[in-house]
Motif scaffolding. Structure first.
Motif, PDB file in Angstrom:
ATOM      1  N   UNK A   1      28.899  76.045  49.310  1.00 42.76           N
ATOM      2  CA  UNK A   1      28.658  75.066  48.246  1.00 42.76           C
ATOM      3  C   UNK A   1      28.627  75.813  46.918  1.00 42.76           C
ATOM      4  N   UNK A   2      29.391  75.343  45.940  1.00 43.85           N
ATOM      5  CA  UNK A   2      29.315  75.938  44.602  1.00 43.85           C
ATOM      6  C   UNK A   2      28.272  75.176  43.783  1.00 43.85           C
ATOM      7  N   UNK A   3      27.516  75.908  42.998  1.00 47.70           N
ATOM      8  CA  UNK A   3      26.526  75.316  42.104  1.00 47.70           C
ATOM      9  C   UNK A   3      26.662  76.046  40.774  1.00 47.70           C
ATOM     10  N   UNK A   4      26.778  75.308  39.671  1.00 45.04           N
ATOM     11  CA  UNK A   4      27.207  75.958  38.437  1.00 45.04           C
ATOM     12  C   UNK A   4      26.394  75.552  37.215  1.00 45.04           C
ATOM     13  N   UNK A   5      26.175  76.555  36.387  1.00 47.98           N
ATOM     14  CA  UNK A   5      25.569  76.344  35.076  1.00 47.98           C
ATOM     15  C   UNK A   5      26.709  76.281  34.071  1.00 47.98           C
TER      16      UNK A   5
ATOM     17  N   UNK B   1      18.894  84.717  28.901  1.00 52.19           N
ATOM     18  CA  UNK B   1      20.008  85.201  28.075  1.00 52.19           C
ATOM     19  C   UNK B   1      19.972  84.638  26.662  1.00 52.19           C
ATOM     20  N   UNK B   2      19.200  83.564  26.461  1.00 57.73           N
ATOM     21  CA  UNK B   2      19.049  82.994  25.127  1.00 57.73           C
ATOM     22  C   UNK B   2      17.677  83.315  24.539  1.00 57.73           C
ATOM     23  N   UNK B   3      17.051  84.374  25.084  1.00 57.66           N
ATOM     24  CA  UNK B   3      15.812  84.853  24.509  1.00 57.66           C
ATOM     25  C   UNK B   3      14.611  83.966  24.714  1.00 57.66           C
ATOM     26  N   UNK B   4      14.653  83.127  25.741  1.00 55.17           N
ATOM     27  CA  UNK B   4      13.535  82.233  26.031  1.00 55.17           C
ATOM     28  C   UNK B   4      12.867  82.652  27.336  1.00 55.17           C
ATOM     29  N   UNK B   5      11.627  82.218  27.553  1.00 56.15           N
ATOM     30  CA  UNK B   5      10.972  82.527  28.830  1.00 56.15           C
ATOM     31  C   UNK B   5      11.752  81.921  29.992  1.00 56.15           C
ATOM     32  N   UNK B   6      11.788  82.634  31.103  1.00 55.08           N
ATOM     33  CA  UNK B   6      12.468  82.119  32.283  1.00 55.08           C
ATOM     34  C   UNK B   6      11.672  81.014  32.946  1.00 55.08           C
ATOM     35  N   UNK B   7      12.280  80.410  33.949  1.00 51.72           N
ATOM     36  CA  UNK B   7      11.614  79.317  34.657  1.00 51.72           C
ATOM     37  C   UNK B   7      11.066  79.753  36.007  1.00 51.72           C
ATOM     38  N   UNK B   8      11.296  81.001  36.394  1.00 51.19           N
ATOM     39  CA  UNK B   8      10.815  81.486  37.685  1.00 51.19           C
ATOM     40  C   UNK B   8       9.437  82.152  37.554  1.00 51.19           C
TER      41      UNK B   8
ATOM     42  N   UNK C   1      11.149  77.321  42.929  1.00 45.12           N
ATOM     43  CA  UNK C   1      11.674  78.541  42.336  1.00 45.12           C
ATOM     44  C   UNK C   1      12.775  79.156  43.182  1.00 45.12           C
ATOM     45  N   UNK C   2      12.701  78.970  44.502  1.00 50.52           N
ATOM     46  CA  UNK C   2      13.694  79.566  45.396  1.00 50.52           C
ATOM     47  C   UNK C   2      15.077  78.967  45.183  1.00 50.52           C
ATOM     48  N   UNK C   3      15.153  77.724  44.767  1.00 47.64           N
ATOM     49  CA  UNK C   3      16.429  77.007  44.688  1.00 47.64           C
ATOM     50  C   UNK C   3      17.387  77.695  43.722  1.00 47.64           C
ATOM     51  N   UNK C   4      18.679  77.692  44.064  1.00 43.13           N
ATOM     52  CA  UNK C   4      19.684  78.315  43.225  1.00 43.13           C
ATOM     53  C   UNK C   4      19.747  77.683  41.836  1.00 43.13           C
ATOM     54  N   UNK C   5      19.475  76.388  41.724  1.00 36.80           N
ATOM     55  CA  UNK C   5      19.448  75.748  40.410  1.00 36.80           C
ATOM     56  C   UNK C   5      18.424  76.418  39.511  1.00 36.80           C
ATOM     57  N   UNK C   6      17.276  76.775  40.057  1.00 39.88           N
ATOM     58  CA  UNK C   6      16.245  77.461  39.278  1.00 39.88           C
ATOM     59  C   UNK C   6      16.692  78.863  38.876  1.00 39.88           C
ATOM     60  N   UNK C   7      17.397  79.545  39.780  1.00 44.78           N
ATOM     61  CA  UNK C   7      17.913  80.877  39.470  1.00 44.78           C
ATOM     62  C   UNK C   7      18.884  80.808  38.294  1.00 44.78           C
ATOM     63  N   UNK C   8      19.775  79.816  38.294  1.00 44.84           N
ATOM     64  CA  UNK C   8      20.741  79.667  37.209  1.00 44.84           C
ATOM     65  C   UNK C   8      20.059  79.297  35.904  1.00 44.84           C
ATOM     66  N   UNK C   9      19.091  78.408  35.947  1.00 39.85           N
ATOM     67  CA  UNK C   9      18.362  78.017  34.742  1.00 39.85           C
ATOM     68  C   UNK C   9      17.560  79.194  34.181  1.00 39.85           C
ATOM     69  N   UNK C  10      16.961  79.965  35.058  1.00 38.82           N
ATOM     70  CA  UNK C  10      16.202  81.132  34.626  1.00 38.82           C
ATOM     71  C   UNK C  10      17.102  82.124  33.908  1.00 38.82           C
ATOM     72  N   UNK C  11      18.277  82.361  34.477  1.00 34.09           N
ATOM     73  CA  UNK C  11      19.253  83.265  33.869  1.00 34.09           C
ATOM     74  C   UNK C  11      19.695  82.740  32.502  1.00 34.09           C
ATOM     75  N   UNK C  12      19.964  81.447  32.415  1.00 29.09           N
ATOM     76  CA  UNK C  12      20.386  80.827  31.156  1.00 29.09           C
ATOM     77  C   UNK C  12      19.314  80.993  30.078  1.00 29.09           C
ATOM     78  N   UNK C  13      18.073  80.682  30.411  1.00 33.48           N
ATOM     79  CA  UNK C  13      16.983  80.767  29.429  1.00 33.48           C
ATOM     80  C   UNK C  13      16.783  82.207  28.947  1.00 33.48           C
TER      81      UNK C  13
END
Length: 276
Positions: free
Chosen positions: A147-151, A269-276, A255-267
């Motif tokens: 399954x592909x999941x994308x930011x 990289x834009x200098x914001x606190x992660x979600x994990x 937090x385990x979900x891949x959607x959270x991993x992608x959102x954490x990476x996005x935040x």
């Protein structure tokens, strides 16, 4: 219980072995959500539906057992859905539990050969079931569904959508199964276009993750918005829009979900606190 399962029950109860116990998608844990201390006595008394090996490191004998839906947990223990434990189980135990649940689904779904209909049995030397019809003898291995999941990003914005079955107000990254004969990268572009009408470019692989409900392998990607206007696919996407990194909507709390991993990476990289 089948004869091949009975053989592994004896092995699971032997000295030095360890066994996880599931009731459907629910894992037996103690009151604190950790490994049960009474699993051996419980397994010997409960008459499991199946017991299968799950592999392990050198010198390890790891198994998983499935009990009937009506089975009760022993005193001071409970059956809890694995989804609710993925953020709290120790990593090694979580990895075992994820693998074990997928192998239970494989064993349950391959009791008979898909080629000739004959009964199958577990192979003692690998994770596989083999057809008992000598004229067929087909080997069946655990199914993995990519399954592909994308930011999908547009500068400081990220594309998030919500399915009609989501809890009210929740959003997530887009995702979809890889089709036969399709690369993961092609699947990213197709799924984004089918679900929202948008085009993407500059795909970047992030990481992968097993999702045992029942046997998905999540392939995480980043992609840049390349054009188009959002048109949500009827019956699939209730709403989709770009959200600024400073104004993200409620997202799935796991937090385990891949959607959270992608959102954490996005935040991050834009200098914001992660979600994990």
């Amino acid at each position: 219980m089948r004869d091949d399962h009975s053989t592994f029950l004896s092995a699971a109860l032997g000295a030095g072995a360890d066994c996880l116990i599931f009731r459907g998608n629910q894992l037996l844990v103690d009151a604190a959500g950790g490994p049960p201390s009474v699993w051996r006595d419980y397994l010997a008394a409960v008459a499991p539906l199946r017991v299968i090996p799950t592999g392990g490191g050198p010198g390890e004998a790891c198994f998983v057992a499935e009990v009937a839906r009506e089975a009760e947990a022993p005193r001071d223990h409970e059956f809890r859905h694995l989804k609710g434990l993925l953020d709290t189980l120790p990593r090694a135990l979580r990895e075992r539990a994820v693998r074990s649940l997928e192998l239970l689904e494989f064993d349950r779904a391959h009791q008979y050969c898909g080629a000739c209909g004959s009964m199958t049995i577990l192979k003692p030397d690998m994770i596989a079931r083999v057809c008992t019809n000598d004229a067929c003898a087909r080997e069946h291995f655990p199914r993995v569904s990519p399954v592909v999941i994308m930011a999908v990003e547009r500068g400081p914005e990220i594309l998030l959508g919500r399915s009609p079955h989501f809890a009210p107000g929740l959003y997530s990254t887009l995702a979809g199964f890889v089709d036969a004969g399709e690369s993961a990268e092609d699947a990213v572009q197709r799924e984004v276009f089918e679900e929202t009408g948008l085009h993407v470019r500059n795909l970047r692989y992030v990481s992968s993750q097993p999702w045992p409900f029942p046997h998905a392998l999540m392939l995480g990607y980043r992609a840049e918005y390349a054009g188009g206007e959002i048109v949500c696919a009827v019956d699939e996407i209730e709403d989709a829009r770009f959200f600024h990194v400073d104004h993200l909507p409620p997202v799935f709390p796991m937090k385990y979900a891949m959607a959270s991993v992608l959102l954490d990476d996005f935040c991050k990289r834009h200098g914001r606190p992660g979600v994990l």
